[in-house]
Design a protein around this motif. Structure first.
Motif, short mmCIF file in Angstrom:
data_model
loop_
_atom_site.label_atom_id
_atom_site.label_comp_id
_atom_site.label_asym_id
_atom_site.label_seq_id
_atom_site.Cartn_x
_atom_site.Cartn_y
_atom_site.Cartn_z
N LYS A 39 54.79 29.05 59.41
CA LYS A 39 54.47 29.70 58.14
C LYS A 39 55.04 29.54 57.11
N THR A 40 54.15 29.80 56.08
CA THR A 40 54.90 29.82 55.02
C THR A 40 55.84 30.11 53.74
N ASP A 41 56.59 31.27 54.16
CA ASP A 41 57.46 32.38 53.35
C ASP A 41 58.90 31.63 54.28
N PRO A 42 59.80 31.49 53.64
CA PRO A 42 60.43 32.20 52.59
C PRO A 42 60.09 30.73 51.85
N LEU A 43 59.73 30.22 50.91
CA LEU A 43 59.66 29.01 49.99
C LEU A 43 60.58 29.01 49.43
N PRO A 48 57.46 25.26 51.03
CA PRO A 48 56.79 26.15 52.29
C PRO A 48 57.98 26.04 53.53
N PHE A 49 58.23 27.11 54.10
CA PHE A 49 59.07 26.91 55.19
C PHE A 49 58.82 25.97 56.53
#
Length: 88
Positions: A39-43, A48-49
């Motif tokens: 996934k990309t969140d949390p930064l 990106p994660f």
């Protein structure tokens, strides 16, 4: 005929060796379970994660490997002392 030497060095699987195995297996499990970090969140500082999680595991893996090595050395010294040998 010669006889094989008796090896009564105690159990092969000890609690110390279980901890060592967990230290060495944890990074593999964490990285092979891709669904947990795909996934990309949390930064984190704009990263990106997916990426920073893997880079964090590089550091964690290093620490866990170092801990496993030190525990292995302690285990080997204890087993050597239990045998009564002063050899390395």
């Amino acid at each position: 005929m010669s006889q094989a030497p008796e090896t009564s060095g105690g159990p092969v699987v000890t609690p110390m060796r279980v901890v060592i195995a967990l230290c060495l297996v944890a990074p593999f499990v964490a990285m092979l379970w891709v669904g947990s970090y795909a996934k990309t969140d949390p930064l984190f500082i704009g990263i990106p994660f997916f990426y920073w999680y893997q880079m964090l595991w590089v550091l964690v893996s290093t620490a866990l490997t170092m801990i496993a090595y030190k525990l292995w050395q302690r285990d080997q010294r204890a087993r050597s002392a239990a045998k009564g040998g002063a050899s390395r």
